[in-house]
Design a protein around this motif. Sequence first.
Motif: not given
Length: 325
Positions: A118-144
């Motif tokens: 659903r590309p029509d549900l893609v959040p705004g840029d600020d929300d994306l930066r905050r959410e993907h930023g948090w998740t990416a940091r955790e994915l890296a910290a987990a040892g991927s």
Amino acid sequence: MTPALRIPDGGLLLDGGLATELQRAGWPMAAPWWTSDALRTEGGRRAVRRIHERYVAAGADVVTANTFRCNPRAMRAADVTPEHLRRLIRAAVGLARAAVGERALVAASLAPAADCYRPDLVPGDDDLRREHGWTARELAAAGSDLVLAETMNSVREAVIAVEAALATGRPVWVSLVCAGGPRLLSGEPLGAAVRVLWEHGASAVLVNCTTLDDTESCLEVMSRAAWRPFGAYPNIENRFAIPKRSDVNQFIPAGIGPAAFARRLATWRTRYGLDVLGGCCGTSPEHLSALRRRLGQAGPARSRRADEAVARPRKDDFDEQSQPG
């Protein structure tokens, strides 16, 4: 310098569908947990690890950790706290690491913040930066070993996901979901999307969760550009009697057998020079094993430690890869 993943001349083989195998085993697959539900119990975690082990035994060079729905937006709907989500991410990456040992690389899946289809549900840029930023940091910290931003349906979100993953120091592959030919679900042309993502530092651009025929039309476009590495892992579910893009909480069999799957993807490797091949929904360890046999024995990435396969290229190397033909 943009981190990159050294891909051997023979390419890399990505694993196949995790959700497919969980559903085959009778595991529920419904919102908001989806595949993350299996991380909540000892039995579920054993099932996830066993699936990873079967893909490694089938010949996978890269195994994707079960983090596809381990993101803040999805887990808020399940009343999961950030600390609990952090534990789920570390469990998922840990299961993949334990399963592969030194035989394969571990990719951490970074999915769209909202709905893959659903590309029509893609959040705004600020929300994306905050959410993907948090998740990416955790994915890296987990040892991927790398971050796989996959099933991205719009260029805007894909770019932000790539930037978030790169900020962790991990290499990032980005994979796009297309339909109706070489176009993202957002309607954006694939060729332009690939160029933008390379310019933003993706180490590889792939297409996934796309039908075999649509994937082939995408590869025609991608192969005509000088952007490398690239690849694909198609959806092969038999959805003939199921409404398009609908969620189904049941096992859906493959629409193509292992031998035919292997023949078609091996043809893609020869015709288009793909660097990464694998499977998405509907594929099984049997499909991957057939593909490995068809392509020949495992490449050098499977016989060395994961950290030795991650390299930061010379600037000249990256600039040469990144220039259009």
